[in-house]
Design a protein around this motif. Structure first.
Motif, short mmCIF file in Angstrom:
data_model
loop_
_atom_site.label_atom_id
_atom_site.label_comp_id
_atom_site.label_asym_id
_atom_site.label_seq_id
_atom_site.Cartn_x
_atom_site.Cartn_y
_atom_site.Cartn_z
N THR A 2 0.84 -1.19 0.00
CA THR A 2 0.00 0.00 0.00
C THR A 2 0.88 1.25 0.00
O THR A 2 2.04 1.22 0.41
N THR A 3 0.29 2.34 -0.45
CA THR A 3 1.02 3.59 -0.59
C THR A 3 0.25 4.73 0.04
O THR A 3 -0.96 4.83 -0.11
N LEU A 4 0.98 5.60 0.74
CA LEU A 4 0.44 6.87 1.19
C LEU A 4 1.04 7.95 0.31
O LEU A 4 2.26 8.07 0.20
N PHE A 5 0.18 8.70 -0.34
CA PHE A 5 0.57 9.84 -1.17
C PHE A 5 0.38 11.08 -0.32
O PHE A 5 -0.73 11.33 0.17
N LEU A 6 1.43 11.84 -0.13
CA LEU A 6 1.36 13.06 0.68
C LEU A 6 1.43 14.27 -0.23
O LEU A 6 2.42 14.50 -0.93
N MET A 7 0.36 15.07 -0.22
CA MET A 7 0.30 16.28 -1.02
C MET A 7 1.06 17.39 -0.28
O MET A 7 0.81 17.62 0.90
N VAL A 8 1.95 18.06 -0.99
CA VAL A 8 2.78 19.09 -0.39
C VAL A 8 2.73 20.33 -1.27
O VAL A 8 2.99 20.25 -2.47
N GLY A 9 2.42 21.46 -0.66
CA GLY A 9 2.40 22.71 -1.41
C GLY A 9 1.55 23.75 -0.72
O GLY A 9 0.84 23.48 0.25
N LEU A 10 1.60 24.93 -1.24
CA LEU A 10 0.84 26.07 -0.73
C LEU A 10 -0.60 26.03 -1.23
O LEU A 10 -0.90 25.34 -2.21
N PRO A 11 -1.50 26.79 -0.60
CA PRO A 11 -2.86 26.91 -1.13
C PRO A 11 -2.79 27.41 -2.58
O PRO A 11 -1.98 28.28 -2.91
N GLY A 12 -3.62 26.85 -3.42
CA GLY A 12 -3.66 27.26 -4.81
C GLY A 12 -2.66 26.54 -5.70
O GLY A 12 -2.57 26.82 -6.89
N ALA A 13 -1.91 25.61 -5.15
CA ALA A 13 -0.91 24.88 -5.94
C ALA A 13 -1.54 23.78 -6.79
O ALA A 13 -0.90 23.27 -7.70
N GLY A 14 -2.77 23.39 -6.48
CA GLY A 14 -3.42 22.31 -7.21
C GLY A 14 -3.40 20.99 -6.46
O GLY A 14 -3.64 19.93 -7.05
N LYS A 15 -3.15 21.04 -5.16
CA LYS A 15 -3.04 19.82 -4.35
C LYS A 15 -4.33 19.01 -4.36
O LYS A 15 -4.30 17.80 -4.57
N THR A 16 -5.45 19.66 -4.12
CA THR A 16 -6.71 18.92 -4.03
C THR A 16 -7.10 18.32 -5.37
O THR A 16 -7.55 17.18 -5.44
N THR A 17 -6.89 19.05 -6.44
CA THR A 17 -7.16 18.50 -7.77
C THR A 17 -6.31 17.26 -8.02
O THR A 17 -6.81 16.22 -8.45
N ARG A 18 -5.03 17.36 -7.72
CA ARG A 18 -4.13 16.21 -7.90
C ARG A 18 -4.48 15.09 -6.93
O ARG A 18 -4.42 13.91 -7.30
N ALA A 19 -4.84 15.43 -5.70
CA ALA A 19 -5.23 14.41 -4.71
C ALA A 19 -6.43 13.62 -5.20
O ALA A 19 -6.48 12.39 -5.06
N ARG A 20 -7.40 14.29 -5.78
CA ARG A 20 -8.58 13.59 -6.31
C ARG A 20 -8.18 12.68 -7.46
O ARG A 20 -8.71 11.57 -7.59
N GLN A 21 -7.27 13.13 -8.32
CA GLN A 21 -6.80 12.28 -9.42
C GLN A 21 -6.11 11.03 -8.88
O GLN A 21 -6.39 9.92 -9.33
N LEU A 22 -5.21 11.22 -7.92
CA LEU A 22 -4.49 10.08 -7.35
C LEU A 22 -5.45 9.10 -6.67
O LEU A 22 -5.29 7.88 -6.79
N ALA A 23 -6.43 9.62 -5.94
CA ALA A 23 -7.40 8.76 -5.27
C ALA A 23 -8.13 7.89 -6.29
O ALA A 23 -8.30 6.68 -6.08
N GLY A 24 -8.53 8.49 -7.40
CA GLY A 24 -9.22 7.74 -8.44
C GLY A 24 -8.32 6.72 -9.11
O GLY A 24 -8.71 5.57 -9.33
N GLU A 25 -7.11 7.12 -9.42
CA GLU A 25 -6.16 6.24 -10.12
C GLU A 25 -5.73 5.05 -9.27
O GLU A 25 -5.44 3.98 -9.79
N HIS A 26 -5.65 5.24 -7.95
CA HIS A 26 -5.09 4.22 -7.07
C HIS A 26 -6.11 3.62 -6.09
O HIS A 26 -5.72 2.89 -5.18
N GLY A 27 -7.39 3.92 -6.30
CA GLY A 27 -8.41 3.42 -5.39
C GLY A 27 -8.10 3.79 -3.94
O GLY A 27 -8.23 2.98 -3.05
N ALA A 28 -7.69 5.03 -3.75
CA ALA A 28 -7.20 5.48 -2.45
C ALA A 28 -8.26 6.27 -1.68
O ALA A 28 -9.10 6.95 -2.26
N LEU A 29 -8.16 6.17 -0.37
CA LEU A 29 -8.94 7.01 0.54
C LEU A 29 -8.28 8.38 0.57
O LEU A 29 -7.08 8.48 0.83
#
Length: 174
Positions: A2-29
């Motif tokens: 299993t993998t934990l993906f940690l989003m790192v960056g400032l507000p407005g960097a696109g973290k949540t958009t990328r987090a949603r993509q990763l969750a979908g791609e990897h069946g992640a919580l």
């Protein structure tokens, strides 16, 4: 593994958009304090409760990894100590750690924050210029060694372990 993906960056960097993509791609919580703080408290920084929510989410993330579920943690993690502690906790559980650092220049950051507020105010929070400058000043950009998987060796001075440090940083973790 299993993998934990940690989003790192400032507000407005696109973290949540990328987090949603990763969750979908990897069946992640996907775990984001912003998804909980606004519905529970009506604000994003309610009297220190953000640290409490993040601590419980970190605990939940480790439990999910143990059960075989990938996790995306969307905190921002501004400090190297936070990122190193999370990496250490994840790897101690025998899971894989992957940092997703999203840099953003100041102009793009401000435009994205303004757009997010205009388009989805009910899902976000207002940010003042002072808030933006505070983040830019306090954010510790991940250095090449950290990005390549070689973070600081031990916990900061005065701490016996990263677990102890994490329990102090996120009071509800331990």
């Amino acid at each position: 593994m299993t993998t934990l993906f940690l989003m790192v960056g400032l507000p407005g960097a696109g973290k949540t958009t990328r987090a949603r993509q990763l969750a979908g791609e990897h069946g992640a919580l996907r775990l984001s304090p912003d998804d909980w703080l606004l519905p529970l408290f009506g604000e994003v920084v309610p009297d220190g409760k953000r640290d409490v929510i993040e601590g419980r989410m970190l605990w939940l993330a480790l439990e999910a990894l143990k059960l075989g579920t990938n996790v995306v943690v969307d905190y921002g993690c501004w400090s190297q100590d936070e990122r190193t502690a999370i990496r250490w906790l994840v790897e101690t559980e025998g899971a894989s750690f992957r940092m997703e650092y999203l840099p953003v220049d100041a102009e793009t950051q401000r435009a994205r924050i303004a757009h997010r507020w205009a388009a989805a105010a009910q899902e976000t929070f207002p940010m003042t210029e002072a808030d933006i400058l505070h983040g830019q000043t306090h954010f510790e950009v991940p250095q090449p060694a950290e990005l390549s998987g070689h973070p600081a060796d031990g916990p900061p001075a005065g701490w016996m372990s990263w677990r102890e440090w994490a329990a102090d940083r996120w009071p509800s973790f331990g």
